[in-house]
Enzyme design. Structure first.
Site, PDB file in Angstrom:
ATOM      1  N   CYS A 114      79.883 -20.356 -42.585  1.00  0.00           N
ATOM      2  CA  CYS A 114      80.607 -21.021 -41.485  1.00  0.00           C
ATOM      3  C   CYS A 114      81.526 -20.064 -40.726  1.00  0.00           C
ATOM      4  CB  CYS A 114      81.399 -22.209 -42.009  1.00  0.00           C
ATOM      5  SG  CYS A 114      80.339 -23.453 -42.737  1.00  0.00           S
ATOM      6  N   HIS A 258      86.139 -24.201 -36.382  1.00  0.00           N
ATOM      7  CA  HIS A 258      84.823 -24.511 -36.937  1.00  0.00           C
ATOM      8  C   HIS A 258      84.792 -26.015 -37.220  1.00  0.00           C
ATOM      9  CE1 HIS A 258      81.459 -24.868 -39.507  1.00  0.00           C
ATOM     10  NE2 HIS A 258      82.184 -25.047 -40.601  1.00  0.00           N
ATOM     11  N   ASN A 288      78.283 -30.528 -38.959  1.00  0.00           N
ATOM     12  CA  ASN A 288      78.676 -29.138 -39.192  1.00  0.00           C
ATOM     13  C   ASN A 288      77.440 -28.250 -38.982  1.00  0.00           C
ATOM     14  OD1 ASN A 288      79.239 -26.639 -40.332  1.00  0.00           O
ATOM     15  ND2 ASN A 288      80.263 -27.457 -42.135  1.00  0.00           N
TER      16      ASN A 288
HETATM   17  N1  COA Z   1      78.143 -41.677 -48.866  1.00  0.00           N
HETATM   18  C1  COA Z   1      78.777 -42.528 -49.655  1.00  0.00           C
HETATM   19  N2  COA Z   1      79.504 -42.136 -50.715  1.00  0.00           N
HETATM   20  C2  COA Z   1      79.580 -40.813 -50.947  1.00  0.00           C
HETATM   21  C3  COA Z   1      78.936 -39.865 -50.142  1.00  0.00           C
HETATM   22  C4  COA Z   1      78.177 -40.349 -49.074  1.00  0.00           C
HETATM   23  N3  COA Z   1      77.534 -39.531 -48.234  1.00  0.00           N
HETATM   24  N4  COA Z   1      79.200 -38.641 -50.641  1.00  0.00           N
HETATM   25  C5  COA Z   1      79.993 -38.790 -51.704  1.00  0.00           C
HETATM   26  N5  COA Z   1      80.221 -40.126 -51.895  1.00  0.00           N
HETATM   27  C6  COA Z   1      81.027 -40.780 -52.950  1.00  0.00           C
HETATM   28  C7  COA Z   1      81.214 -39.898 -54.154  1.00  0.00           C
HETATM   29  O1  COA Z   1      80.097 -40.018 -55.014  1.00  0.00           O
HETATM   30  C8  COA Z   1      82.458 -40.509 -54.766  1.00  0.00           C
HETATM   31  O2  COA Z   1      82.093 -41.655 -55.467  1.00  0.00           O
HETATM   32  P1  COA Z   1      82.833 -42.041 -56.847  1.00  0.00           P
HETATM   33  O3  COA Z   1      84.272 -42.183 -56.499  1.00  0.00           O
HETATM   34  O4  COA Z   1      82.151 -43.302 -57.249  1.00  0.00           O
HETATM   35  O5  COA Z   1      82.566 -40.875 -57.760  1.00  0.00           O
HETATM   36  C9  COA Z   1      83.264 -40.942 -53.547  1.00  0.00           C
HETATM   37  O6  COA Z   1      82.337 -40.995 -52.461  1.00  0.00           O
HETATM   38  C10 COA Z   1      84.395 -39.992 -53.189  1.00  0.00           C
HETATM   39  O7  COA Z   1      83.890 -38.699 -53.243  1.00  0.00           O
HETATM   40  P2  COA Z   1      84.782 -37.458 -52.920  1.00  0.00           P
HETATM   41  O8  COA Z   1      83.941 -36.227 -53.015  1.00  0.00           O
HETATM   42  O9  COA Z   1      86.028 -37.499 -53.718  1.00  0.00           O
HETATM   43  O10 COA Z   1      85.134 -37.766 -51.397  1.00  0.00           O
HETATM   44  P3  COA Z   1      86.035 -36.971 -50.439  1.00  0.00           P
HETATM   45  O11 COA Z   1      87.080 -37.848 -49.888  1.00  0.00           O
HETATM   46  O12 COA Z   1      86.474 -35.658 -51.003  1.00  0.00           O
HETATM   47  O13 COA Z   1      85.020 -36.648 -49.240  1.00  0.00           O
HETATM   48  C11 COA Z   1      83.732 -34.811 -48.405  1.00  0.00           C
HETATM   49  C12 COA Z   1      83.872 -35.872 -49.483  1.00  0.00           C
HETATM   50  C13 COA Z   1      82.507 -33.973 -48.728  1.00  0.00           C
HETATM   51  C14 COA Z   1      83.553 -35.488 -47.067  1.00  0.00           C
HETATM   52  C15 COA Z   1      85.006 -33.940 -48.384  1.00  0.00           C
HETATM   53  O14 COA Z   1      85.328 -33.505 -49.676  1.00  0.00           O
HETATM   54  C16 COA Z   1      84.897 -32.753 -47.482  1.00  0.00           C
HETATM   55  O15 COA Z   1      84.744 -32.873 -46.286  1.00  0.00           O
HETATM   56  N6  COA Z   1      85.015 -31.541 -48.044  1.00  0.00           N
HETATM   57  C17 COA Z   1      84.921 -30.319 -47.269  1.00  0.00           C
HETATM   58  C18 COA Z   1      83.483 -30.155 -46.858  1.00  0.00           C
HETATM   59  C19 COA Z   1      83.307 -29.049 -45.899  1.00  0.00           C
HETATM   60  O16 COA Z   1      83.902 -29.051 -44.874  1.00  0.00           O
HETATM   61  N7  COA Z   1      82.436 -28.125 -46.253  1.00  0.00           N
HETATM   62  C20 COA Z   1      82.084 -27.068 -45.409  1.00  0.00           C
HETATM   63  C21 COA Z   1      83.216 -26.119 -45.270  1.00  0.00           C
HETATM   64  S1  COA Z   1      82.819 -24.935 -44.144  1.00  0.00           S
END
Ligand code: COA
Length: 331
Positions: A114, A258, A288
């Protein structure tokens, strides 16, 4: 020697994938995706029809047209991607070949995920400032869709990414410079926080049957850990760049981050004390797009008149590695 951005352009494939499409393929919901990420849709290639180098070439042609120069005028290509058409060689040479008229110029591939475009801009500017190269094509291109686990098992990553490409044409200038300065960082101890383990050099043939069965050939991410670092490092590096260059935050017309997650973008704004009109977001349309997200956002922010010629802007990124950085541009 100064560096001017004389061309810019982007391309995304036609195929629009909505959150409702995602609902058909995995246990997710429009509500969850929009609330956690801000993404409403993204563009995916039709598998087999376009390669990453094809997206790159389409964006590059628009940038060359804007710059009013032809491929034969280029002195170097720098291509940032984590999703090259093939493992060997990279896409730099494919772009050189597919951009008709390009002479036998050097073609680099860079791999900062990224942060690829932000790293690439520093590289291109440094090459031009050295006086050795005049016209440099910098492209960020990505096809994430074919490499994602598009099922409930991979839903945390599958809903985030999209395909696309963006390009700049940069040239030298005896007068002022568009690229003022950059600050880049890496912290390799966290490489496993966002990575794809296989194919890997640690096993014969680079992948085993069991790696495919267990889905180890898909990217894996510790989402919360990445979120925490991204939302801390990006505002931090913006301030580092401003302190280094002696420019005030109030003088920046637009921050172009980004496009990782709308919540991350909002946190950058909060931490810098910026109103939402000072920081650009188009993640709802593209997801993204990794190395392509900054040039795509740059083109759209300009189109929306978020900044104009003569304004200061900052591009800032964070990604797998970890790698992060920012460029100060006086466009
Ligand atoms: N749809 C529905 N539920 C989902 C899901 C989806 N697409 N993806 C994950 N979940 C669920 C998980 O399984 C979890 O369930 P549980 O509580 O029963 O275990 C719940 O949602 C919460 O998951 P969590 O990972 O704690 O959510 P979060 O608030 O951290 O959001 C992201 C997840 C990925 C959106 C977030 O962590 C994020 O944006 N991280 C940075 C990602 C990023 O930018 N990466 C690239 C960097 S360059």
């Amino acid at each position: 020697m100064g560096v001017k951005i004389i061309g810019y352009g982007f391309y995304v494939p036609n195929n629009v994938i909505t959150n409702h499409d995602m609902e058909k393929w995995m246990d997710t919901s429009e509500e969850w995706i929009v609330e956690r990420t801000g993404i409403k849709e993204r563009h995916f290639v039709t598998v087999g029809e376009e390669g990453t180098s094809d997206l790159a070439v389409k964006a590059a042609k628009k940038a060359l047209e804007k710059a009013n120069i032809s491929a034969s005028d280029l002195d170097m290509i720098i291509a940032a991607t984590l999703s090259p058409d093939y493992e060997i060689p990279g896409i730099g040479v494919l772009i050189q070949s597919k951009l008709e008229g390009c002479s036998l110029i050097p073609a680099y591939d860079i791999r900062q995920q990224c942060s690829g475009f932000v790293y690439g801009l520093e590289l291109a500017a440094t090459f031009i400032k050295s006086g050795k190269y005049k016209n440099v094509l910098l492209v960020g291109a990505e096809i994430q869709s074919v490499g994602l686990n598009i099922s409930t098992n991979g839903r945390d990553l599958a809903v985030l990414f999209g395909d696309g490409a963006g390009a700049f044409v940069l040239t030298n200038s005896q007068d002022d410079s568009d690229i003022i300065d950059s600050v880049l960082h890496s912290e390799g101890q966290y490489y496993k926080a966002l990575w794809k383990e296989y194919p890997s050099i640690y096993v014969r043939d680079r992948i085993r049957q069991e790696d495919i069965v267990f889905g180890r050939h898909y990217p894996a991410m510790n989402g919360r850990f990445v979120f925490k670092h991204a939302s801390t490092r990006m505002p931090e590096v913006v301030m580092e760049l401003l302190n280094k260059t002696g420019i005030d935050l109030e003088d920046i017309a637009q921050i172009i981050p980004h496009q990782a997650n709308l919540r991350i973008t909002n946190m950058i704004a909060n931490r810098l004390g910026l109103s939402s009109d000072k920081i650009f977001s188009n993640i709802e349309k593209y997801g993204n797009t990794t190395a392509a997200s900054i040039p795509i956002a740059f083109c759209e922010a300009l189109e929306e008149k978020r900044f104009k010629r003569g304004d200061y802007i900052i591009t800032v990124s964070f990604g797998s590695g970890f790698t992060w950085g920012a460029n100060l541009i006086k466009f």
